[in-house]
Motif scaffolding. Structure first.
Motif, PDB file in Angstrom:
ATOM      1  N   MET A  32       0.851  -1.182   0.000  1.00  0.00           N
ATOM      2  CA  MET A  32       0.000   0.000   0.000  1.00  0.00           C
ATOM      3  C   MET A  32       0.895   1.243   0.000  1.00  0.00           C
ATOM      4  O   MET A  32       1.945   1.264   0.610  1.00  0.00           O
ATOM      5  N   THR A  33       0.460   2.265  -0.644  1.00  0.00           N
ATOM      6  CA  THR A  33       1.262   3.480  -0.731  1.00  0.00           C
ATOM      7  C   THR A  33       0.992   4.387   0.455  1.00  0.00           C
ATOM      8  O   THR A  33      -0.061   4.338   1.081  1.00  0.00           O
ATOM      9  N   ASP A  34       1.958   5.235   0.723  1.00  0.00           N
ATOM     10  CA  ASP A  34       1.855   6.203   1.815  1.00  0.00           C
ATOM     11  C   ASP A  34       0.976   7.370   1.345  1.00  0.00           C
ATOM     12  O   ASP A  34       1.318   8.060   0.396  1.00  0.00           O
ATOM     13  N   PRO A  35      -0.174   7.629   1.976  1.00  0.00           N
ATOM     14  CA  PRO A  35      -1.071   8.691   1.511  1.00  0.00           C
ATOM     15  C   PRO A  35      -0.492  10.096   1.664  1.00  0.00           C
ATOM     16  O   PRO A  35      -0.964  11.037   1.033  1.00  0.00           O
ATOM     17  N   THR A  36       0.548  10.255   2.487  1.00  0.00           N
ATOM     18  CA  THR A  36       1.136  11.583   2.670  1.00  0.00           C
ATOM     19  C   THR A  36       2.179  11.897   1.599  1.00  0.00           C
ATOM     20  O   THR A  36       2.541  13.049   1.413  1.00  0.00           O
ATOM     21  N   ARG A  37       2.667  10.874   0.892  1.00  0.00           N
ATOM     22  CA  ARG A  37       3.670  11.077  -0.146  1.00  0.00           C
ATOM     23  C   ARG A  37       2.967  11.346  -1.471  1.00  0.00           C
ATOM     24  O   ARG A  37       2.084  10.604  -1.877  1.00  0.00           O
ATOM     25  N   PRO A  38       3.348  12.426  -2.171  1.00  0.00           N
ATOM     26  CA  PRO A  38       2.713  12.687  -3.469  1.00  0.00           C
ATOM     27  C   PRO A  38       3.095  11.603  -4.478  1.00  0.00           C
ATOM     28  O   PRO A  38       4.199  11.068  -4.441  1.00  0.00           O
ATOM     29  N   GLU A  39       2.161  11.268  -5.347  1.00  0.00           N
ATOM     30  CA  GLU A  39       2.432  10.204  -6.301  1.00  0.00           C
ATOM     31  C   GLU A  39       3.250  10.734  -7.484  1.00  0.00           C
ATOM     32  O   GLU A  39       3.104  11.885  -7.884  1.00  0.00           O
ATOM     33  N   THR A  40       4.118   9.886  -7.995  1.00  0.00           N
ATOM     34  CA  THR A  40       4.952  10.275  -9.136  1.00  0.00           C
ATOM     35  C   THR A  40       4.113  10.236 -10.407  1.00  0.00           C
ATOM     36  O   THR A  40       3.009   9.673 -10.424  1.00  0.00           O
ATOM     37  N   ARG A  41       4.654  10.832 -11.460  1.00  0.00           N
ATOM     38  CA  ARG A  41       3.933  10.820 -12.749  1.00  0.00           C
ATOM     39  C   ARG A  41       3.668   9.395 -13.219  1.00  0.00           C
ATOM     40  O   ARG A  41       2.591   9.083 -13.714  1.00  0.00           O
ATOM     41  N   GLU A  42       4.683   8.543 -13.067  1.00  0.00           N
ATOM     42  CA  GLU A  42       4.556   7.153 -13.516  1.00  0.00           C
ATOM     43  C   GLU A  42       3.490   6.415 -12.709  1.00  0.00           C
ATOM     44  O   GLU A  42       2.689   5.660 -13.251  1.00  0.00           O
ATOM     45  N   GLU A  43       3.470   6.630 -11.397  1.00  0.00           N
ATOM     46  CA  GLU A  43       2.455   5.991 -10.558  1.00  0.00           C
ATOM     47  C   GLU A  43       1.055   6.463 -10.943  1.00  0.00           C
ATOM     48  O   GLU A  43       0.126   5.666 -11.020  1.00  0.00           O
ATOM     49  N   ARG A  44       0.914   7.752 -11.198  1.00  0.00           N
ATOM     50  CA  ARG A  44      -0.385   8.306 -11.596  1.00  0.00           C
ATOM     51  C   ARG A  44      -0.827   7.737 -12.945  1.00  0.00           C
ATOM     52  O   ARG A  44      -1.969   7.344 -13.114  1.00  0.00           O
ATOM     53  N   ARG A  45       0.118   7.671 -13.884  1.00  0.00           N
ATOM     54  CA  ARG A  45      -0.196   7.128 -15.205  1.00  0.00           C
ATOM     55  C   ARG A  45      -0.652   5.680 -15.096  1.00  0.00           C
ATOM     56  O   ARG A  45      -1.658   5.287 -15.684  1.00  0.00           O
ATOM     57  N   ARG A  46       0.080   4.872 -14.302  1.00  0.00           N
ATOM     58  CA  ARG A  46      -0.304   3.465 -14.142  1.00  0.00           C
ATOM     59  C   ARG A  46      -1.665   3.326 -13.471  1.00  0.00           C
ATOM     60  O   ARG A  46      -2.476   2.481 -13.838  1.00  0.00           O
ATOM     61  N   ARG A  47      -1.939   4.163 -12.454  1.00  0.00           N
ATOM     62  CA  ARG A  47      -3.226   4.100 -11.753  1.00  0.00           C
ATOM     63  C   ARG A  47      -4.374   4.457 -12.691  1.00  0.00           C
ATOM     64  O   ARG A  47      -5.393   3.763 -12.746  1.00  0.00           O
ATOM     65  N   LEU A  48      -4.197   5.537 -13.462  1.00  0.00           N
ATOM     66  CA  LEU A  48      -5.246   5.937 -14.395  1.00  0.00           C
ATOM     67  C   LEU A  48      -5.424   4.913 -15.515  1.00  0.00           C
ATOM     68  O   LEU A  48      -6.544   4.640 -15.949  1.00  0.00           O
ATOM     69  N   GLU A  49      -4.329   4.321 -15.962  1.00  0.00           N
ATOM     70  CA  GLU A  49      -4.414   3.302 -17.000  1.00  0.00           C
ATOM     71  C   GLU A  49      -5.152   2.072 -16.489  1.00  0.00           C
ATOM     72  O   GLU A  49      -5.916   1.445 -17.219  1.00  0.00           O
ATOM     73  N   ALA A  50      -4.944   1.725 -15.226  1.00  0.00           N
ATOM     74  CA  ALA A  50      -5.639   0.577 -14.634  1.00  0.00           C
ATOM     75  C   ALA A  50      -7.141   0.842 -14.553  1.00  0.00           C
ATOM     76  O   ALA A  50      -7.950  -0.062 -14.721  1.00  0.00           O
ATOM     77  N   ILE A  51      -7.514   2.095 -14.312  1.00  0.00           N
ATOM     78  CA  ILE A  51      -8.930   2.443 -14.183  1.00  0.00           C
ATOM     79  C   ILE A  51      -9.597   2.601 -15.551  1.00  0.00           C
ATOM     80  O   ILE A  51     -10.645   2.033 -15.822  1.00  0.00           O
ATOM     81  N   PHE A  52      -8.978   3.375 -16.438  1.00  0.00           N
ATOM     82  CA  PHE A  52      -9.618   3.754 -17.698  1.00  0.00           C
ATOM     83  C   PHE A  52      -9.111   2.990 -18.918  1.00  0.00           C
ATOM     84  O   PHE A  52      -9.587   3.208 -20.024  1.00  0.00           O
ATOM     85  N   GLY A  53      -8.117   2.153 -18.762  1.00  0.00           N
ATOM     86  CA  GLY A  53      -7.555   1.462 -19.918  1.00  0.00           C
ATOM     87  C   GLY A  53      -6.433   2.283 -20.513  1.00  0.00           C
ATOM     88  O   GLY A  53      -5.832   3.125 -19.846  1.00  0.00           O
ATOM     89  N   ASP A  54      -6.125   2.048 -21.780  1.00  0.00           N
ATOM     90  CA  ASP A  54      -5.032   2.763 -22.429  1.00  0.00           C
ATOM     91  C   ASP A  54      -5.275   4.257 -22.391  1.00  0.00           C
ATOM     92  O   ASP A  54      -6.382   4.726 -22.621  1.00  0.00           O
TER      93      ASP A  54
END
Length: 58
Positions: A1-23
């Motif tokens: 699980m990620t630390d909610p106080t640490r801001p997410e990196t661009r790569e982490e955000r991209r992977r999270r959004l890709e997991a939700i919305f697809g490509d």
């Protein structure tokens, strides 16, 4: 699980959004790329429709 106080990196955000919305959308748009497209042939129905346009419409 990620630390909610640490801001997410661009790569982490991209992977999270890709997991939700697809490509995701491409990084560049079609007008930025040099894609050579073959001209599309006009279908018989398109030709007929264009032939039906009254002269005063163009």
């Amino acid at each position: 699980m990620t630390d909610p106080t640490r801001p997410e990196t661009r790569e982490e955000r991209r992977r999270r959004l890709e997991a939700i919305f697809g490509d995701t959308l491409p990084d560049t748009t079609s007008d930025e790329r040099d894609d050579a497209r073959a001209p599309r042939e006009e279908s018989a129905s398109e030709a007929w429709l264009k032939a039906q346009v009254p002269p005063h419409h163009g």
